[in-house]
Scaffold this motif. Sequence first.
Motif, PDB file in Angstrom:
ATOM      1  N   PHE A  62       0.841  -1.346   0.054  1.00 37.39           N
ATOM      2  CA  PHE A  62      -0.148   0.007   0.047  1.00 37.39           C
ATOM      3  C   PHE A  62       0.917   1.262  -0.047  1.00 37.39           C
ATOM      4  O   PHE A  62       1.927   1.305   0.658  1.00 37.39           O
ATOM      5  N   CYS A  63       0.348   2.315  -0.615  1.00 37.20           N
ATOM      6  CA  CYS A  63       0.838   3.568  -0.615  1.00 37.20           C
ATOM      7  C   CYS A  63      -0.105   4.699  -0.647  1.00 37.20           C
ATOM      8  O   CYS A  63      -1.216   4.556  -1.113  1.00 37.20           O
ATOM      9  N   ASP A  64      -0.023   5.855  -0.149  1.00 38.80           N
ATOM     10  CA  ASP A  64      -0.738   6.848  -0.066  1.00 38.80           C
ATOM     11  C   ASP A  64      -0.602   7.818  -1.446  1.00 38.80           C
ATOM     12  O   ASP A  64      -0.959   8.890  -1.543  1.00 38.80           O
ATOM     13  N   ARG A  65       0.219   7.321  -2.241  1.00 40.63           N
ATOM     14  CA  ARG A  65       0.532   7.986  -3.644  1.00 40.63           C
ATOM     15  C   ARG A  65       1.023   7.104  -4.663  1.00 40.63           C
ATOM     16  O   ARG A  65       1.327   6.061  -4.051  1.00 40.63           O
ATOM     17  N   LEU A  66       0.753   7.293  -5.654  1.00 41.26           N
ATOM     18  CA  LEU A  66       1.098   6.491  -6.875  1.00 41.26           C
ATOM     19  C   LEU A  66       2.228   6.931  -7.777  1.00 41.26           C
ATOM     20  O   LEU A  66       1.788   7.656  -8.648  1.00 41.26           O
ATOM     21  N   CYS A  67       3.311   6.913  -7.523  1.00 40.61           N
ATOM     22  CA  CYS A  67       4.431   7.355  -8.536  1.00 40.61           C
ATOM     23  C   CYS A  67       4.565   6.730  -9.646  1.00 40.61           C
ATOM     24  O   CYS A  67       4.227   5.359  -9.659  1.00 40.61           O
ATOM     25  N   TRP A  68       4.290   7.478 -10.816  1.00 43.58           N
ATOM     26  CA  TRP A  68       4.267   6.695 -12.010  1.00 43.58           C
ATOM     27  C   TRP A  68       5.252   5.909 -12.520  1.00 43.58           C
ATOM     28  O   TRP A  68       5.174   5.125 -13.497  1.00 43.58           O
ATOM     29  N   PHE A  69       6.434   6.094 -11.972  1.00 38.19           N
ATOM     30  CA  PHE A  69       7.508   5.163 -12.388  1.00 38.19           C
ATOM     31  C   PHE A  69       7.508   3.696 -11.768  1.00 38.19           C
ATOM     32  O   PHE A  69       8.265   2.885 -11.981  1.00 38.19           O
ATOM     33  N   CYS A  70       6.841   3.665 -10.652  1.00 39.99           N
ATOM     34  CA  CYS A  70       6.748   2.578  -9.859  1.00 39.99           C
ATOM     35  C   CYS A  70       6.657   1.177 -10.378  1.00 39.99           C
ATOM     36  O   CYS A  70       5.716   0.966 -11.019  1.00 39.99           O
ATOM     37  N   GLY A  71       7.487   0.450  -9.886  1.00 42.31           N
ATOM     38  CA  GLY A  71       7.725  -1.033 -10.626  1.00 42.31           C
ATOM     39  C   GLY A  71       7.059  -1.838  -9.475  1.00 42.31           C
ATOM     40  O   GLY A  71       7.441  -3.271  -9.647  1.00 42.31           O
ATOM     41  N   CYS A  72       6.984  -1.444  -8.397  1.00 37.07           N
ATOM     42  CA  CYS A  72       6.779  -2.269  -7.037  1.00 37.07           C
ATOM     43  C   CYS A  72       5.220  -2.732  -7.019  1.00 37.07           C
ATOM     44  O   CYS A  72       4.509  -2.300  -7.493  1.00 37.07           O
ATOM     45  N   HIS A  73       5.078  -4.090  -6.083  1.00 38.38           N
ATOM     46  CA  HIS A  73       3.602  -4.187  -6.122  1.00 38.38           C
ATOM     47  C   HIS A  73       3.213  -3.491  -5.058  1.00 38.38           C
ATOM     48  O   HIS A  73       3.148  -3.853  -3.962  1.00 38.38           O
ATOM     49  N   THR A  74       2.238  -2.702  -5.406  1.00 36.00           N
ATOM     50  CA  THR A  74       1.578  -1.958  -4.507  1.00 36.00           C
ATOM     51  C   THR A  74       0.318  -1.366  -4.899  1.00 36.00           C
ATOM     52  O   THR A  74      -0.030  -1.428  -5.975  1.00 36.00           O
ATOM     53  N   LYS A  75      -0.519  -0.677  -4.096  1.00 44.10           N
ATOM     54  CA  LYS A  75      -1.967  -0.043  -4.305  1.00 44.10           C
ATOM     55  C   LYS A  75      -2.163   1.170  -3.827  1.00 44.10           C
ATOM     56  O   LYS A  75      -1.681   1.429  -2.523  1.00 44.10           O
ATOM     57  N   HIS A  76      -2.487   2.201  -4.366  1.00 46.05           N
ATOM     58  CA  HIS A  76      -2.729   3.414  -3.922  1.00 46.05           C
ATOM     59  C   HIS A  76      -4.176   3.284  -2.790  1.00 46.05           C
ATOM     60  O   HIS A  76      -5.177   2.848  -3.268  1.00 46.05           O
ATOM     61  N   THR A  77      -4.014   3.706  -1.778  1.00 50.81           N
ATOM     62  CA  THR A  77      -5.261   4.048  -0.789  1.00 50.81           C
ATOM     63  C   THR A  77      -4.838   5.185   0.135  1.00 50.81           C
ATOM     64  O   THR A  77      -3.821   5.711   0.501  1.00 50.81           O
ATOM     65  N   ASN A  78      -6.218   5.870   0.356  1.00 44.95           N
ATOM     66  CA  ASN A  78      -5.985   7.056   1.205  1.00 44.95           C
ATOM     67  C   ASN A  78      -6.314   6.564   2.653  1.00 44.95           C
ATOM     68  O   ASN A  78      -6.576   7.546   3.400  1.00 44.95           O
ATOM     69  N   LYS A  79      -6.909   5.562   2.740  1.00 42.78           N
ATOM     70  CA  LYS A  79      -7.524   5.071   4.001  1.00 42.78           C
ATOM     71  C   LYS A  79      -6.772   4.010   4.828  1.00 42.78           C
ATOM     72  O   LYS A  79      -5.738   3.210   4.132  1.00 42.78           O
ATOM     73  N   TYR A  80      -6.914   4.133   6.234  1.00 45.43           N
ATOM     74  CA  TYR A  80      -5.998   3.298   6.878  1.00 45.43           C
ATOM     75  C   TYR A  80      -6.802   1.750   7.005  1.00 45.43           C
ATOM     76  O   TYR A  80      -6.145   0.775   7.211  1.00 45.43           O
ATOM     77  N   GLU A  81      -8.108   1.873   6.838  1.00 48.84           N
ATOM     78  CA  GLU A  81      -8.794   0.220   6.975  1.00 48.84           C
ATOM     79  C   GLU A  81      -8.205  -0.724   6.411  1.00 48.84           C
ATOM     80  O   GLU A  81      -7.919  -1.733   6.679  1.00 48.84           O
ATOM     81  N   PRO A  82      -7.909  -0.501   4.813  1.00 52.84           N
ATOM     82  CA  PRO A  82      -7.489  -1.534   4.083  1.00 52.84           C
ATOM     83  C   PRO A  82      -5.950  -2.209   4.703  1.00 52.84           C
ATOM     84  O   PRO A  82      -5.796  -3.382   4.777  1.00 52.84           O
ATOM     85  N   ILE A  83      -5.284  -1.278   5.173  1.00 50.23           N
ATOM     86  CA  ILE A  83      -3.893  -1.571   5.676  1.00 50.23           C
ATOM     87  C   ILE A  83      -4.095  -2.214   7.061  1.00 50.23           C
ATOM     88  O   ILE A  83      -3.191  -3.288   7.302  1.00 50.23           O
ATOM     89  N   LYS A  84      -5.034  -1.901   7.789  1.00 49.36           N
ATOM     90  CA  LYS A  84      -5.195  -2.305   8.972  1.00 49.36           C
ATOM     91  C   LYS A  84      -5.675  -3.903   8.892  1.00 49.36           C
ATOM     92  O   LYS A  84      -5.210  -4.879   9.493  1.00 49.36           O
ATOM     93  N   ILE A 257       4.135   7.959 -18.082  1.00 50.40           N
ATOM     94  CA  ILE A 257       5.192   8.666 -18.614  1.00 50.40           C
ATOM     95  C   ILE A 257       5.579   8.658 -19.934  1.00 50.40           C
ATOM     96  O   ILE A 257       5.442   7.455 -20.703  1.00 50.40           O
ATOM     97  N   LYS A 258       5.677   9.808 -20.501  1.00 54.32           N
ATOM     98  CA  LYS A 258       5.794   9.965 -21.795  1.00 54.32           C
ATOM     99  C   LYS A 258       7.376   9.288 -22.518  1.00 54.32           C
ATOM    100  O   LYS A 258       8.389   9.541 -22.064  1.00 54.32           O
ATOM    101  N   GLU A 259       7.219   8.285 -23.470  1.00 51.46           N
ATOM    102  CA  GLU A 259       8.484   7.639 -23.802  1.00 51.46           C
ATOM    103  C   GLU A 259       9.509   8.668 -24.530  1.00 51.46           C
ATOM    104  O   GLU A 259      10.626   8.487 -24.286  1.00 51.46           O
ATOM    105  N   ASP A 260       9.017   9.952 -24.935  1.00 53.70           N
ATOM    106  CA  ASP A 260       9.787  10.847 -25.372  1.00 53.70           C
ATOM    107  C   ASP A 260      10.641  11.396 -24.537  1.00 53.70           C
ATOM    108  O   ASP A 260      11.356  12.145 -24.869  1.00 53.70           O
ATOM    109  N   ASP A 261       9.905  11.552 -23.340  1.00 52.00           N
ATOM    110  CA  ASP A 261      10.557  12.157 -22.270  1.00 52.00           C
ATOM    111  C   ASP A 261      11.847  11.423 -21.747  1.00 52.00           C
ATOM    112  O   ASP A 261      12.470  11.866 -20.843  1.00 52.00           O
TER     113      ASP A 261
END
Length: 456
Positions: A62-84, A257-261
């Motif tokens: 779980f993460c409270d933000r989703l970085c566009w480069f991220c290659g890790c196994h994670t999911k965005h959430t703003n709530k604590y309940e799923p983490i708990k 992420i734009k490949e041209d960048d």
Amino acid sequence: MIEPQNIDPAKVFDFYPSALPRYTSYPTAPQFKSGVGSSVLETTLENLTEEEPVSIYLHIPFCDRLCWFCGCHTKHTNKYEPIKNYIDSLCDEINLLGRKLNKTVTVSHLHFGGGSPSLIQSKEMRLIKQNLERYFAFDEETEISVEIDPSDATDDFYNAIEALGVTRASIGVQDFDPEVQRLINRTQSFELTEIVVKELRAIGIKSINIDALYGLPKQTNERVESTVQQCISLKPDRMAMFGYAHVPWFKPHQIMIKEDDLPGQNERFEQMQNASRLLVQSGYNSIGIDHFALPNDSLSVAQKKRTLRRNFQGYTTDSAEVMLGLGASSIGRSPSGFMQNTVATNLYQKRIAAGMLASDKGYKLQPVDLYYGALIERLMCDFHVDFASLPFASDERVSESVQLANKFAAADPFQLVKVSGTSLHIPPQAKPFARIVAAQFDQYLKRSTVRFSKVV
Ligand SMILES: C[S@@+](CC[C@H](N)C(=O)[O-])C[C@H]1O[C@@H](n2cnc3c(N)ncnc32)[C@H](O)[C@@H]1O
Ligand code: SF4
């Protein structure tokens, strides 16, 4: 990773595949087969002894933000309940596994990875430790490490890791340039990062690692250098300088992420070399292909003693033969093989709730795998290997390796290796291309149809 002046990277990348495995395991994860993990886990648990310490990896997806480069196994959430709820499953998994042990096993390393374990609140952190302590022994030698997204760190979290006895913190930086940060959806000021480093030191965390990346959108040499300089000013004990792995077919959010960048292969190479030069000039030792450590850090000591190891978390001093992986997608390893838990977090939780262990994919290691695995690990750690000194070396395997090495050396226009008797050496200027050399000994790569990330 320094002084590559004699080798033109553009020519190397024209000649060899530019995308190959990172060899954090051998065989690599695409070789794992469904249904094999549970029997590997059973055998691993049966063979544990009270004398042999194990390491434990806990995954927090779980993460409270989703970085566009991220290659890790994670999911965005703003709530604590799923983490708990997830931590409840993790504790159930610890108990399911622990009840199968009829002995107390000592833990040498406990690593919280993610995702962002920095989202775990102190109450849940204590719960995890209490459950582990029912079955495992922790002593003053146990290393406890945790990955931290600086934007999450709160007083409660500092209290939690202090109570847990964390010895090493690994914090993500990636790049401090505002434009790069905008293009990867990750805002993080130097000032915030500096405060987190100070707080971690104030609560007694002895060792701090910083992760940075090269090859990100709109990164230039100047931007990478400036980020690395800022990181060095924080005096981390270790730094990891990873090449951004752009794998949108595997991580669909990376299409943001734009490949041209993205910098080209040669620019990526230069960025890595410049970062490496700066770190080495500032007193860091270059460790393996992408890590740096101060001379008194245990990674530097292990490199000197040739006891450095490589696992799914990168370079490590962890010499435990058994790693137990807990949580969704975690990979464990033992001399019997590899075992990976169900990747999807909801399915993992369902299996645990049904009272079943979550191992799914796996791989049963044969002596030939253990031999080539050790060969590749020594190459990636020491850039040198003597085939005859490897575990499971037989006359036949050693002569097969010598043949492979000589065949490669004869056809290689860049002198990436030196072969002498039963030894193979990668000279300093060829170190950035170690994955190309390692791939020559990968018995499965030619049959694989999987797409990998860039070599540099
Ligand atoms: C689990 S994350 C870090 C912890 C924390 N969530 C954070 O972002 O600060 C571990 C590290 O993996 C690296 N990483 C993530 N995605 C990557 C990618 N696509 N290519 C290369 N490295 C990557 C980043 O350097 C990151 O800091
Ligand atoms: S880099 Fe870290 S914070 Fe960002 S999405 Fe990945 S795991 Fe989460």
